[in-house]
Design an enzyme around this catalytic site. Structure first.
Site, PDB file in Angstrom:
ATOM      1  N   TYR A 290       0.058 -44.794 -45.941  1.00 52.83           N
ATOM      2  CA  TYR A 290       0.970 -45.132 -46.941  1.00 52.83           C
ATOM      3  C   TYR A 290       0.119 -46.283 -47.997  1.00 52.83           C
ATOM      4  CZ  TYR A 290       4.643 -47.387 -49.944  1.00 52.83           C
ATOM      5  OH  TYR A 290       5.376 -47.941 -51.092  1.00 52.83           O
TER       6      TYR A 290
ATOM      7  N   ARG B 115      19.043 -66.724 -41.580  1.00 53.85           N
ATOM      8  CA  ARG B 115      17.523 -66.347 -41.435  1.00 53.85           C
ATOM      9  C   ARG B 115      17.449 -65.949 -40.200  1.00 53.85           C
ATOM     10  NH1 ARG B 115      13.883 -69.729 -40.122  1.00 53.85           N
ATOM     11  NH2 ARG B 115      14.537 -71.567 -41.599  1.00 53.85           N
TER      12      ARG B 115
ATOM     13  N   LYS C 164      14.038 -45.466 -47.347  1.00 58.36           N
ATOM     14  CA  LYS C 164      13.898 -43.969 -47.376  1.00 58.36           C
ATOM     15  C   LYS C 164      14.960 -43.563 -46.429  1.00 58.36           C
ATOM     16  CE  LYS C 164      10.269 -45.651 -49.294  1.00 58.36           C
ATOM     17  NZ  LYS C 164       8.847 -45.788 -48.808  1.00 58.36           N
TER      18      LYS C 164
ATOM     19  N   ASP D  71       4.415 -45.887 -37.746  1.00 59.71           N
ATOM     20  CA  ASP D  71       5.332 -46.034 -38.931  1.00 59.71           C
ATOM     21  C   ASP D  71       5.854 -44.746 -38.953  1.00 59.71           C
ATOM     22  OD1 ASP D  71       6.577 -46.021 -41.431  1.00 59.71           O
ATOM     23  OD2 ASP D  71       4.757 -46.905 -42.257  1.00 59.71           O
TER      24      ASP D  71
HETATM   25  C1  PLP Z   1       7.962 -46.782 -48.539  1.00 58.81           C
HETATM   26  C2  PLP Z   1       6.996 -46.911 -47.374  1.00 58.81           C
HETATM   27  C3  PLP Z   1       6.760 -48.229 -46.900  1.00 58.81           C
HETATM   28  C4  PLP Z   1       6.951 -49.377 -47.621  1.00 58.81           C
HETATM   29  O1  PLP Z   1       8.340 -49.648 -47.355  1.00 58.81           O
HETATM   30  P1  PLP Z   1       9.087 -50.598 -48.441  1.00 58.81           P
HETATM   31  O2  PLP Z   1      10.540 -50.635 -48.032  1.00 58.81           O
HETATM   32  O3  PLP Z   1       8.723 -49.923 -49.925  1.00 58.81           O
HETATM   33  O4  PLP Z   1       8.518 -52.085 -48.593  1.00 58.81           O
HETATM   34  C5  PLP Z   1       5.843 -48.096 -45.657  1.00 58.81           C
HETATM   35  N1  PLP Z   1       5.477 -46.885 -45.062  1.00 58.81           N
HETATM   36  C6  PLP Z   1       6.004 -45.892 -45.603  1.00 58.81           C
HETATM   37  C7  PLP Z   1       5.408 -44.569 -44.759  1.00 58.81           C
HETATM   38  C8  PLP Z   1       6.511 -45.484 -46.538  1.00 58.81           C
HETATM   39  O5  PLP Z   1       7.085 -44.376 -47.054  1.00 58.81           O
END
Ligand code: PLP
Length: 419
Positions: free
Chosen positions: A133, A81, A230, A205
């Site tokens: 998001y 962890r 992604k 982000d």
């Molecule tokens: C998919 C996404 C998230 C969340 O990520 P997860 O891996 O699904 O928890 C946050 N911000 C953006 C811009 C995203 O496309």
């Protein structure tokens, strides 16, 4: 500095790992990532450091715990962890790609966002875009607001709206650019200037662009989060996240929070993302080549009302995109003529585009934000954000652009009588 994947390394007490100084491994790779170009960092940083058997690839260490050599003597890791060599390899890599000093790889993108939200206290206010998001919006508006954090969701394209939302309790401006699904941009430099004047933190982000196309630290942002699900992983086979920091103060605090809350990703998942990230540069080139070709094709198409892609010269913020991004990315949206029925027909007739949420994988995906990715918003919020029932969002994969264009053309032709 904590030595990484070195079974004979000297452990240190420091929890802050400074990745942009020469690696301490000596034998395998003794290069300063700061001197390496982006694509080279993708392949080499955090990798090639197992000198037990000289494997070329970072091993997976699926162990919960690590043996100690004596009291106070570990080889850099004690409990998964808190730290695991496979995860640390990924963290080194991602920190180097964004130009940070430290990274914490988390189980999901939402876990990364959860971690950074714990930098704040009840009563603190956070300013965010009204078109962030959907999962982030839900976490802010539903979960963290119940714990006493306050959020102002504003149109971040308008610097006046950010200025109007600033108050003495403001502690953070949340930057997500381009927005999802309509690819509106936030002027990062302008927002950072406002934040600095007000003395508040900026968190970006950077999921949609990946560090290949946009590097928020170079524009003054303080902390970066990612959903590695992604583009960073890029193969639609794992969920993950990351928090990247550029100062020891935040590196230490985020590391503490991720360990205390238990948000870190598994060694298996870290290994998958580490494998995916090596091809980030060539994949992003292929994604944006395809996205540009499709955007141009859709722009001329009689059954398409509007195309949203920052690479098109008539995108309202094309000049800003050229200034702050080094590529236009692989995401685009468009409004099809013929309403919801036409949108559904395009999605179901397209063969090469899977009808699915998510984005950033090598295969093309198409989805209907009104009923899928943005269904958790109220209808009026969706309309206010510009999402209509005929909006389709495409994550352009790395297939040949001509095949994608031909497929989209036949799908659009199938709904001619609906428009
Ligand atoms: C998919 C996404 C998230 C969340 O990520 P997860 O891996 O699904 O928890 C946050 N911000 C953006 C811009 C995203 O496309």
């Amino acid at each position: 500095m904590r030595p990484l994947l070195v079974l004979t390394g000297v452990p240190t007490a420091s929890t802050v790992r400074t990745f942009l100084t020469p690696l301490q491994t000596g034998t395998v790779m003794n290069l300063d990532p700061a001197n390496l170009r982006f694509e080279t960092r993708c392949v080499h940083v955090g990798v090639d450091k197992d000198d037990t058997f000289n494997s070329c690839i970072t091993p997976i260490y699926p162990t919960s715990t690590f043996r100690w050599d004596g009291i106070g003597k570990t080889r850099g890791f004690d409990y998964t962890r808190s730290g695991n060599p496979t995860r640390t390899a990924l963290e080194q890599n991602l920190a180097a790609l964004e130009g940070g000093i430290d990274c914490r790889a988390t189980a999901t993108g939402m876990a990364a966002i959860t971690a950074v939200l714990h930098l704040f206290q009840p009563g603190d206010q956070i300013i965010a875009g009204h078109d962030i998001y959907g999962g982030t919006y839900r976490l802010f508006a539903d979960v963290f607001s119940k714990m006493g954090l306050r959020f102002s969701f504003v149109n971040m394209q308008d610097p006046g709206a950010v200025a109007a939302a600033l108050c003495p309790q403001t502690k953070c401006i949340w930057i997500e650019t381009p927005s999802n699904p309509l690819l509106n941009l936030v002027d990062i430099v302008a927002v950072v200037a406002q934040a600095r004047t007000a003395g508040v933190l900026t968190i970006a982000d950077n999921t949609f662009m990946s560090p290949y196309c946009q590097r928020p630290f170079e524009l003054g942002v303080d902390v970066i989060v990612h959903s590695t699900t992604k583009y960073l992983n890029g193969h639609s086979d794992v969920v993950g996240g990351a928090v990247i920091t550029r100062t020891p103060e935040y590196a230490e605090r985020v590391g503490y929070i991720v360990n205390a809350l238990g948000l870190a990703c598994s060694p298996f998942d870290a290994w998958l993302v580490l494998r995916g990230v090596k091809t980030l540069g060539p994949r992003m080139e292929a994604h944006q080549r395809g996205a540009m070709a499709l955007a141009r094709m859709l722009h001329e198409h009689p059954q398409v009302q509007r195309v949203y892609y920052p690479g098109l010269p008539d995108h309202p913020q094309h000049a800003l995109a050229r200034r702050q991004m080094s590529g236009f990315g692989g995401m685009l949206s468009f409004d099809v003529r013929g309403g919801r029925a036409a949108a559904e027909r395009v999605m179901t007739r397209a063969q090469l585009f899977s009808m699915a949420e998510s984005l950033g994988g090598v295969e093309s995906l198409m989805e209907h934000p009104d009923t899928m990715s943005h269904a958790s918003m109220t209808e009026s919020a969706r309309r206010a954000a510009g999402i209509s029932e005929s909006t389709l969002r495409v994550s352009v994969g790395i297939e040949h652009p001509d095949d994608l264009a031909a497929d989209l053309n036949q799908a659009l032709a199938s709904c001619r009588e609906l428009s």
